[in-house]
Structure formats: C-alpha cells, structure tokens
Design a protein around this motif. Structure first.
Motif, PDB file in Angstrom:
ATOM      1  N   SER A  52       0.338  -0.782  -2.456  1.00 29.17           N
ATOM      2  CA  SER A  52      -0.340  -0.838  -3.747  1.00 29.17           C
ATOM      3  C   SER A  52       0.423  -1.774  -4.688  1.00 29.17           C
ATOM      4  CB  SER A  52      -0.404   0.568  -4.343  1.00 29.17           C
ATOM      5  OG  SER A  52      -0.992   0.545  -5.619  1.00 29.17           O
ATOM      6  N   SER A  53      -0.281  -2.410  -5.581  1.00 25.95           N
ATOM      7  CA  SER A  53       0.301  -3.217  -6.674  1.00 25.95           C
ATOM      8  C   SER A  53       1.284  -4.270  -6.174  1.00 25.95           C
ATOM      9  CB  SER A  53       0.987  -2.310  -7.695  1.00 25.95           C
ATOM     10  OG  SER A  53       0.084  -1.388  -8.226  1.00 25.95           O
TER      11      SER A  53
ATOM     12  N   ARG B 201       3.119  -7.639  -6.114  1.00 26.23           N
ATOM     13  CA  ARG B 201       3.435  -8.685  -7.088  1.00 26.23           C
ATOM     14  C   ARG B 201       4.369  -9.690  -6.433  1.00 26.23           C
ATOM     15  NH1 ARG B 201       7.465  -8.664 -11.814  1.00 26.23           N
ATOM     16  NH2 ARG B 201       7.012 -10.660 -12.749  1.00 26.23           N
TER      17      ARG B 201
ATOM     18  N   LYS C 261       7.497  -7.542  -4.860  1.00 22.62           N
ATOM     19  CA  LYS C 261       7.675  -6.102  -4.989  1.00 22.62           C
ATOM     20  C   LYS C 261       6.312  -5.449  -4.882  1.00 22.62           C
ATOM     21  CE  LYS C 261       7.621  -5.211  -9.969  1.00 22.62           C
ATOM     22  NZ  LYS C 261       8.370  -4.611 -11.070  1.00 22.62           N
ATOM     23  N   PHE C 262       6.308  -4.213  -4.406  1.00 22.52           N
ATOM     24  CA  PHE C 262       5.070  -3.471  -4.244  1.00 22.52           C
ATOM     25  C   PHE C 262       5.401  -1.993  -4.195  1.00 22.52           C
ATOM     26  CE2 PHE C 262       6.666  -4.801  -0.149  1.00 22.52           C
ATOM     27  CZ  PHE C 262       6.642  -3.646   0.609  1.00 22.52           C
ATOM     28  N   TRP C 263       4.382  -1.180  -4.203  1.00 25.61           N
ATOM     29  CA  TRP C 263       4.544   0.267  -4.110  1.00 25.61           C
ATOM     30  C   TRP C 263       3.978   0.740  -2.787  1.00 25.61           C
ATOM     31  CZ3 TRP C 263       6.792   3.332  -7.915  1.00 25.61           C
ATOM     32  CH2 TRP C 263       7.081   2.682  -9.118  1.00 25.61           C
TER      33      TRP C 263
ATOM     34  N   GLU D 204       5.112   8.006  -4.684  1.00 27.44           N
ATOM     35  CA  GLU D 204       5.135   6.547  -4.836  1.00 27.44           C
ATOM     36  C   GLU D 204       6.566   6.047  -4.815  1.00 27.44           C
ATOM     37  OE1 GLU D 204       3.108   5.693  -8.470  1.00 27.44           O
ATOM     38  OE2 GLU D 204       1.157   6.235  -7.658  1.00 27.44           O
ATOM     39  N   THR D 205       6.789   4.969  -4.049  1.00 28.29           N
ATOM     40  CA  THR D 205       8.114   4.363  -3.955  1.00 28.29           C
ATOM     41  C   THR D 205       7.983   2.868  -4.163  1.00 28.29           C
ATOM     42  OG1 THR D 205       8.773   6.038  -2.341  1.00 28.29           O
ATOM     43  CG2 THR D 205      10.169   4.086  -2.509  1.00 28.29           C
ATOM     44  N   GLU D 206       8.764   2.318  -5.101  1.00 29.24           N
ATOM     45  CA  GLU D 206       8.750   0.884  -5.364  1.00 29.24           C
ATOM     46  C   GLU D 206       9.685   0.191  -4.375  1.00 29.24           C
ATOM     47  OE1 GLU D 206       8.626  -1.894  -9.282  1.00 29.24           O
ATOM     48  OE2 GLU D 206      10.204  -0.391  -9.224  1.00 29.24           O
ATOM     49  N   ILE D 207       9.204  -0.892  -3.773  1.00 24.09           N
ATOM     50  CA  ILE D 207       9.945  -1.617  -2.737  1.00 24.09           C
ATOM     51  C   ILE D 207      10.079  -3.080  -3.149  1.00 24.09           C
ATOM     52  CG2 ILE D 207       9.955  -2.316  -0.307  1.00 24.09           C
ATOM     53  CD1 ILE D 207      10.181   0.669  -0.581  1.00 24.09           C
ATOM     54  N   TYR D 208      11.275  -3.640  -2.983  1.00 24.30           N
ATOM     55  CA  TYR D 208      11.514  -5.067  -3.170  1.00 24.30           C
ATOM     56  C   TYR D 208      11.837  -5.658  -1.803  1.00 24.30           C
ATOM     57  CZ  TYR D 208      11.964  -4.337  -8.203  1.00 24.30           C
ATOM     58  OH  TYR D 208      11.732  -4.021  -9.518  1.00 24.30           O
TER      59      TYR D 208
ATOM     60  N   GLU E  93      -2.539  -5.467  -0.694  1.00 24.87           N
ATOM     61  CA  GLU E  93      -2.902  -4.177  -1.260  1.00 24.87           C
ATOM     62  C   GLU E  93      -3.952  -3.499  -0.376  1.00 24.87           C
ATOM     63  OE1 GLU E  93      -4.381  -2.588  -5.575  1.00 24.87           O
ATOM     64  OE2 GLU E  93      -3.034  -4.304  -5.462  1.00 24.87           O
TER      65      GLU E  93
END
Length: 97
Positions: A20-21, A23, A61-63, A71-75, A83
C-alpha cells in the motif's frame, strides 16, 4: 526466530500482506572540485577545468498491511512492487545481547 551461524546469532522475521502507498523518489548530489589557473598577459599560463561529479540515488518506501490489519512501513530501494500486490518480506540482522 533466532539462528546460529558460525558462532553468530541472527534474528529473522517475516512480514506478509498487501502493498500500500508506494512512494518513489530520487536525490541527486552534484559536486565540483579543482579548476582554476592563471593567464599572464605577457607569458601565458594555464587554466584547468573543474571536475564535476554527479551521484543519483533512488529511494522507495511503502506499507505492508497484514491480513489482521497491522501496518508496517518499509524502506527498500531494490524491491519492485505496485500497490495492491501481495508480498512477503524476510527481515534479518545480527542479534545483539
């Protein structure tokens, strides 16, 4: 999960879910060095051109949204994703006591 390899302990876990999301962006750094010189009106001289160095780095980066809604943010720069795709990521590092 902990795994011992050659006397070192490593920690691993997995994240699974929907992407998700997403960028993506890049940064560029430009530097110059050197150059200069001198020209004498009677005896001449020299002028050295400057050296120009350009470096571009891509970022992403994305979730990951797990089935239970966590939800976990990943770089990750070298992970192609869009997505809505499903993904599993394995994370690991040395375990420090």
């Amino acid at each position: 999960m902990d795994i011992d390899i050659d006397g070192n302990t490593y920690w691993f876990c997995t994240l699974s879910g929907e992407i998700s999301s997403v960028r993506k962006w890049s940064t560029t750094t430009v530097t110059t060095s050197g150059g200069g010189g001198y020209i004498h009106p009677k005896y001449g001289g020299f002028i050295n051109p400057p050296a120009v160095n350009t470096q571009t780095q891509n970022h992403q980066k994305f979730w990951i949204v797990s089935p239970d809604g966590r939800e976990t943010e990943i770089y990750l720069n070298n992970f192609s994703c869009r997505e809505g795709q499903q993904a599993t990521i394995i994370l690991g590092r040395t375990k420090r006591c």
